[in-house]
Design a protein around this motif. Structure first.
Motif, short mmCIF file in Angstrom:
data_model
loop_
_atom_site.label_atom_id
_atom_site.label_comp_id
_atom_site.label_asym_id
_atom_site.label_seq_id
_atom_site.Cartn_x
_atom_site.Cartn_y
_atom_site.Cartn_z
N ASP A 105 33.14 50.82 57.54
CA ASP A 105 34.15 51.46 58.38
C ASP A 105 33.47 52.11 59.58
O ASP A 105 32.26 52.37 59.56
CB ASP A 105 34.92 52.52 57.59
N SER A 106 34.24 52.37 60.61
CA SER A 106 33.64 52.93 61.82
C SER A 106 34.59 53.84 62.55
O SER A 106 35.81 53.82 62.33
CB SER A 106 33.17 51.80 62.75
N PHE A 107 34.02 54.64 63.43
CA PHE A 107 34.76 55.52 64.32
C PHE A 107 34.50 55.10 65.77
O PHE A 107 33.41 54.60 66.08
CB PHE A 107 34.33 56.98 64.16
N VAL A 108 35.47 55.31 66.63
CA VAL A 108 35.22 55.25 68.07
C VAL A 108 35.11 56.69 68.55
O VAL A 108 36.05 57.48 68.40
CB VAL A 108 36.34 54.51 68.82
N ALA A 125 38.61 53.47 61.63
CA ALA A 125 39.16 52.16 61.28
C ALA A 125 38.33 51.49 60.20
O ALA A 125 37.12 51.72 60.09
CB ALA A 125 39.23 51.27 62.51
N HIS A 126 38.99 50.65 59.42
CA HIS A 126 38.28 49.82 58.45
C HIS A 126 37.69 48.63 59.20
O HIS A 126 38.38 47.94 59.94
CB HIS A 126 39.23 49.32 57.37
N GLY A 127 36.41 48.42 59.05
CA GLY A 127 35.74 47.37 59.79
C GLY A 127 35.18 47.90 61.10
O GLY A 127 35.35 49.07 61.45
N ILE A 141 40.46 52.86 76.45
CA ILE A 141 39.18 52.23 76.13
C ILE A 141 39.46 50.85 75.56
O ILE A 141 40.31 50.69 74.68
CB ILE A 141 38.39 53.09 75.13
N LEU A 142 38.77 49.86 76.05
CA LEU A 142 38.85 48.51 75.51
C LEU A 142 37.82 48.35 74.42
O LEU A 142 36.71 48.87 74.51
CB LEU A 142 38.62 47.47 76.61
N ALA A 143 38.17 47.60 73.38
CA ALA A 143 37.27 47.45 72.24
C ALA A 143 37.50 46.12 71.55
O ALA A 143 38.50 45.43 71.80
CB ALA A 143 37.45 48.61 71.25
N SER A 144 36.57 45.78 70.66
CA SER A 144 36.69 44.59 69.81
C SER A 144 36.84 45.06 68.38
O SER A 144 36.07 45.90 67.91
CB SER A 144 35.45 43.70 69.94
N SER A 149 38.04 38.48 57.97
CA SER A 149 37.50 37.13 58.02
C SER A 149 36.18 37.06 58.79
O SER A 149 35.46 36.06 58.72
CB SER A 149 38.50 36.18 58.68
N GLY A 150 35.88 38.12 59.55
CA GLY A 150 34.69 38.13 60.39
C GLY A 150 34.98 37.81 61.84
O GLY A 150 34.12 38.01 62.71
N ASP A 151 36.18 37.31 62.15
CA ASP A 151 36.57 37.05 63.53
C ASP A 151 36.93 38.37 64.23
O ASP A 151 37.14 39.39 63.58
CB ASP A 151 37.76 36.09 63.57
N TRP A 152 37.02 38.30 65.56
CA TRP A 152 37.24 39.50 66.36
C TRP A 152 38.49 39.39 67.21
O TRP A 152 38.83 38.30 67.67
CB TRP A 152 36.04 39.75 67.27
#
Length: 211
Positions: A105-108, A125-127, A141-144, A149-152
């Motif tokens: 999991d990660s934070f912006v 967010a998860h992932g 802010i734009l992000a990926s 599945s590993g896709d973005w």
């Protein structure tokens, strides 16, 4: 040190785009991957910390003042921070921070470049959610965002309001779209896509029809 003037870095015939030392062609690519700064002498970079034993897992962010040949640490602690991106006015940096209790999991995060205030979390967010650019007015802010599945997918988030939802920009099954940036006038967006089977740079008017 990474040279932002290098527009091509290939491994075989594949341009790797996951980190700031992996460049591909074009000025839009350079801006998307290399953390662009409004000042030609001041930029953010990723460095491996003392416990960063894996080569592609940088642990901390530093600021470099090329005019004074000086550097200062920007983030602290055992967390892994990635993909620093300056706001249009150069006063803030958005970056990804991995959740220390769950690396999946990660934070912006956003923090002022002067370092006088603590970083604020905009999204949890998860992932992985990797910032890549800002809107010209500094409000988004734009992000990926990585799918299970590993896709973005391409997403955006409110740069001023914590816990605001991620807004979808582009989501397509069985392919990845990532590392988007906006043109300085806000009318275009550029990003990477593997739709053709290899990583290529795409561009489109923004927002598109009906946007």
């Amino acid at each position: 040190a990474h040279d932002p003037r290098t527009l091509w870095t290939l491994l075989g015939d594949i341009a790797h785009t996951g980190h700031s030392d992996h460049r591909a062609a074009g000025q839009a690519t350079l801006d998307a991957i290399y953390p662009r700064s409004p000042s030609p002498n001041f930029y953010a970079e990723q460095l491996g910390g003392d416990d960063a034993s894996k080569p592609w897992y940088p642990r901390e962010l530093w600021l470099f003042d090329t005019a004074r040949d000086a550097q200062s640490r920007f983030t602290f602690g055992p967390k892994s921070e990635n993909t620093p991106v300056f706001s249009p006015d150069g006063k803030e940096i958005a970056y990804q921070e991995q959740n220390p209790t769950n690396p999946n999991d990660s934070f912006v995060m956003v923090r002022g470049t002067d370092g006088t205030e603590e970083a604020r979390a905009l999204v949890s967010a998860h992932g992985s959610v990797l910032p890549s650019g800002w809107s010209p007015d500094g409000t988004a802010i734009l992000a990926s965002k990585q799918r299970p599945s590993g896709d973005w997918d391409l997403v955006s988030l409110d740069a001023k309001t914590p816990n605001s939802p991620l807004r979808s920009i582009l989501e397509r099954e069985k392919q990845s779209d990532m590392f988007s940036i906006r043109s300085s006038d806000g009318k275009w967006i550029a990003w990477f896509s593997d739709e053709s089977g290899r990583i290529e740079l795409w561009a489109s008017q923004f927002p598109g029809p009906g946007g």
